[in-house]
Design an enzyme around this catalytic site. Structure first.
Site: not given
Lengths: 268, 413
Positions: A46, A57, A172
Site C-alpha cells: 500500500e 491518520d 480492509y
C-alpha cells in the site's frame, strides 16, 4: 482486471499487507523502501499518497505526510514511483491509499487512467464512502482498478451489503474506531468481526490498525486473510530516513515469519 | 451560461436526499463516521418534525440568546456614503444586529440547535473546532448552560493570537486543546476534531461551527442560522412594508450569510457574499475560496477549496481569523454556480477602513468579519438609488478584534 491482487492471498497462510507513505523522507528514497518491503516478505504494497490534511491518520502517518510534502513530492512523483515498482516487481500487487482530493483533483478518469498506466492494482480512498462512490468508483472499475473498501466496528450488518457493493481486491477491516497507529483492538472482537465479514463476502478480509508486533500479526493471521501493518513501518522510516531500507526489511521479515507459521502454531 | 436551463423552481429546497447541492456537498467521511452521520440525519429529521424541539429552540433563542435581534437603519452611515455618491444615488443601509446576541456573534444560534440535538441523541460529550474562538466560546457557553463536558480544538497559532477567547472558554469550563499538527490553524483544528470524533463514536457529538462538513451539517447549521433571515424578512415587512433590494454578508465558512440569505432566496432580492481578499486576490495570501479556489473534497464535503494543482490544501490568509479557512460551505458553492448569489472579496485594508467607518458613523464596533461586509456596502451603496435598500448582516461585535486592529493601526496597548 489484473490478477495480481487475487493471487496475493494464499490459502495456507495470511498475506502481509504493508503500508508506507510515498515520498517519505523524499521521493528518491521510496523505491528502495518498497524493495525492502518485498524483500522482507510483503505480499501486497500500500503506497500512501501524501495529503496536507490526513484527518483519519494518527501522529506517525500525519508526520510522514508532511515530511513527504515538505520534500516536494508531487502526484507525478508518486505515479513514477509506482511505474518503477511495477517494472521491478511484475507480480507484486500495488495499491494506492490516500484521500479524495489529491485523487480526484484532475478528475476521476484522469486518476484511474494514470493508475492503470502505472500498473496500480487497487485504490483505497479513506474519505469516499460507498455513498459517494460515483466520485471515483466507476472510473476505477472502468480501468480494471479495484476500489478497495473499508469496513469498521461501526459498520453494522444492515450496512455491510452496501459497503460491499462494487468493492474489489480485498476488504480492509479497520479493527479500531479511531485513527491509524494508536491502539490495537482486542483479539476476540477481531475474530468476531472477521467471521461476520467473511460470511458476507468472497473477497479476502485483511485486518489492520494498530498492528505492530510479530505476535499481534500472528494472532490476526490465524483468523484473517491478510494482516495490514502501516504506522509501525512509517515509524522506522521516520527514525532512519534515507537509510530505512535495511531496518524495514528486517522488521517485515520478522512479521512475515510470524505469519508464515501462525496457523500451524496452537492458538494462545 | 447554462444556468438558465437548469434554474430550479425553488432555491430553497436543497440539498437532495443524499446531501448534495448540485455537484457539491455530500458525505465524504471515513467509513467509521458514516453510520454516525446517517444517525445524525435520522435524529435531525425527527427533531424537525417535533414541535417540542422547535419550541425549546425558540424559547432559548428568545430568553437566553436575546432574540429577535434588532433591525437597524444606519442613518449616519447612509448619509456619510451619500456624500461621495452621484446625485440621487446612495442606497439606505440597514443592519441585522446579530452582534447583540449573547456571546457577541451569530454563532450561538447554531450551537443552541446542535446541543439540543446532541441531548436528544443521548450524547454526553461535546467537541468542537474553533478558529478565532467565537464558535469555541459559543460552544463552551451552551455546554456550561446544559452541563455537558466540552473539548475545543484550536490551532496553536490561533491559541497564541486569541488569548482572551481561550480564557473565556476556560472560564466556561471547556478544555481547550492546542493543535500543533499541520499549520496549526482552523483547518488543522477541524482535522483534530474529526480524529477525536472517529475515536469516540459512541458518546460524542461534534458541534461544527459553520455550514460545512458532511451532510446533514450544512443543512442543519443553515436551518438553525436561518432565524436571522426569517426575523429580518418579517421585520422589514412590518417596519417599511417591503423587502430589501440587496443583502450583504461576510463569508468564511458562510453560516451567517446563509442564515440571512436562505429565507430570501425565492424573493426578488439580490445577494452579495463577501469573501476575504487578504493582501489581494492576485497573490496567494487570501481566503477567497469561491473567487480564488477550485472544486475539491475536504472535511466531509465537496466545495470550492484553496488548493494547488495536486489537490494539496493551501493556507488561507485574512486579517480576520474567522474568515481564514481554505473552504466554504457547499451551498454557497452551488449558489455561486447557479448565479443566484454574487460573490466579491474585500482586502484586509478595505476591511480595516470599513471597521473604522462603522465605529465613527454609528457608534458600533463591528467584528472584522462583518467589517468586510461593511466595506463592500460602502463600495456599492453609491451605485444604487436613494430609495433602494441594502440589508447587511452585522454578525459579530468587535471586542475580540481590538488588539488586531490596534496593531494594524500602529497603536500600542
Amino acid at each position: 482486471m489484473t490478477t495480481r491482487l487475487a493471487n496475493a492471498f494464499p490459502t495456507d497462510r495470511a498475506a502481509l499487507v504493508c503500508f508506507v507513505t510515498a515520498g517519505d523522507p523524499d521521493a528518491a528514497s521510496t523505491p528502495a523502501i518498497l524493495d525492502a518491503l518485498v524483500a522482507g516478505g510483503a505480499d501486497v504494497i500500500e503506497l500512501g499518497m501524501p495529503f496536507t490534511d490526513p484527518m483519519a491518520d494518527g501522529p506517525a502517518i500525519q508526520a510522514a505526510n508532511l515530511r513527504s510534502l515538505a520534500s516536494g513530492t508531487k502526484t507525478a512523483d508518486i505515479l513514477q514511483i509506482a511505474t518503477g515498482f511495477r517494472r521491478r516487481h511484475p507480480d507484486v500487487p500495488l495499491v494506492l491509499m490516500g484521500y479524495a482530493n489529491p485523487m480526484t483533483r484532475r478528475g476521476p478518469e484522469w486518476f484511474a487512467d494514470a493508475c492503470a498506466q502505472a500498473g496500480v492494482d487497487g485504490v483505497i480512498c479513506v474519505d469516499i464512502p460507498v455513498e459517494e462512490d460515483a466520485s471515483l468508483g466507476p472510473a476505477l472499475r472502468a480501468k480494471g482498478i479495484a476500489p478497495i473498501r473499508l469496513a469498521t466496528p461501526t459498520t453494522d450488518a444492515a450496512r455491510l451489503p452496501a459497503v460491499l457493493e462494487g468493492a474489489g481486491g480485498f476488504l480492509y477491516y479497520v479493527s479500531v474506531a479511531g485513527i491509524t497507529g494508536k491502539q490495537q483492538a482486542v483479539q476476540a472482537s477481531i475474530e468476531q468481526a472477521v467471521a461476520r465479514l467473511k460470511a458476507s463476502t468472497d473477497l479476502p478480509v485483511a485486518v489492520g490498525f494498530g498492528v505492530r508486533t510479530p505476535e499481534q500479526a500472528a494472532a490476526i493471521a490465524r483468523v484473517a486473510d491478510g494482516v495490514v501493518v502501516g504506522s509501525a513501518i512509517v515509524e522506522i522510516v521516520s527514525e532512519h530516513g534515507a537509510d530505512a531500507a535495511g531496518p524495514v526489511r528486517d522488521y517485515i521479515a520478522s512479521l512475515a515469519s510470524a505469519i508464515a507459521t501462525a496457523r500451524h502454531t496452537a492458538t494462545a | 451560461m447554462t444556468n438558465a436551463a437548469t434554474k430550479p423552481n425553488s432555491y430553497r429546497n436543497q440539498p437532495d436526499a443524499q446531501g448534495h447541492f448540485g455537484q457539491f456537498g455530500g458525505r465524504y467521511v471515513a467509513e467509521t463516521l458514516m453510520p454516525l452521520v446517517l444517525d445524525l440525519e435520522k435524529h435531525y429529521r425527527a427533531a424537525q418534525a417535533d414541535p417540542a424541539f422547535k419550541a425549546q429552540f425558540d424559547d432559548l433563542l428568545e430568553h437566553y440568546v436575546g432574540r429577535p435581534s434588532p433591525l437597524y437603519y444606519a442613518e449616519r452611515l447612509t448619509e456619510e456614503l451619500r456624500k461621495q455618491a452621484p446625485e440621487g444615488k446612495g442606497a439606505q443601509i440597514w443592519f441585522k444586529r446579530d452582534e447583540l446576541n449573547h456571546t457577541g456573534a451569530h454563532k450561538i444560534n447554531n450551537c443552541i440547535g446542535q446541543i439540543l440535538l446532541a441531548m436528544r441523541m443521548g450524547k454526553t460529550r461535546i467537541i468542537a473546532e474553533t478558529g478565532a474562538g467565537q464558535h469555541g466560546v459559543a460552544t463552551a457557553t451552551v455546554c456550561a448552560r446544559f452541563g455537558l463536558p466540552c473539548v475545543i480544538y484550536m490551532g496553536a497559532t490561533d491559541v497564541a493570537r486569541q488569548q482572551p477567547n481561550v480564557f473565556r472558554m476556560k472560564l466556561l469550563g471547556a478544555e481547550v486543546i492546542p493543535v500543533t499538527s499541520g499549520a496549526a490553524t482552523l483547518k488543522d483544528a477541524m482535522n483534530e476534531g474529526l480524529r477525536d470524533w472517529v475515536a469516540n463514536v459512541h458518546d460524542t457529538f461534534y458541534i461544527i461551527g459553520t455550514a460545512a462538513g458532511p451532510h446533514p451539517y450544512p443543512e442543519l447549521v443553515r436551518d438553525f442560522q436561518s432565524v436571522i433571515g426569517k426575523e429580518a424578512r418579517a421585520q422589514m415587512l412590518s417596519r417599511i412594508n417591503r423587502l430589501p433590494d440587496l443583502l450583504v454578508a461576510a463569508i468564511g465558512g458562510g453560516s451567517n450569510a446563509l442564515g440571512l440569505f436562505h429565507p430570501f432566496l425565492d424573493d426578488d432580492v439580490k445577494m452579495l457574499g463577501v469573501e476575504a481578499a487578504g493582501y489581494g486576490l492576485d497573490g496567494t495570501e487570501h481566503a477567497a475560496s469561491l473567487l480564488g479556489g477550485f472544486p475539491g473534497i475536504l472535511h466531509g464535503n465537496k466545495t470550492y477549496l484553496l488548493q494547488d494543482e495536486d489537490g494539496q490544501i493551501t493556507e488561507g490568509h485574512s486579517i480576520s481569523a474567522g474568515l481564514d479557512y481554505p473552504g466554504i460551505g457547499p451551498e454557497h458553492a452551488w449558489l455561486k454556480d447557479m448565479g443566484r448569489v454574487e460573490y466579491t472579496a474585500i482586502t484586509d485594508d478595505e476591511a480595516l477602513e470599513g471597521f473604522q467607518l462603522l465605529c465613527r458613523t454609528e457608534g458600533i464596533i463591528p467584528a472584522l468579519e462583518p467589517a468586510h461586509a461593511i466595506a463592500a456596502v460602502a463600495k456599492i451603496a453609491g451605485q444604487m438609488d436613494r430609495d433602494q435598500i441594502i440589508l447587511a448582516n452585522l454578525c459579530g461585535r468587535g471586542d475580540k478584534d481590538i488588539f488586531t486592529v490596534a496593531e494594524k493601526l500602529g497603536v500600542e496597548m
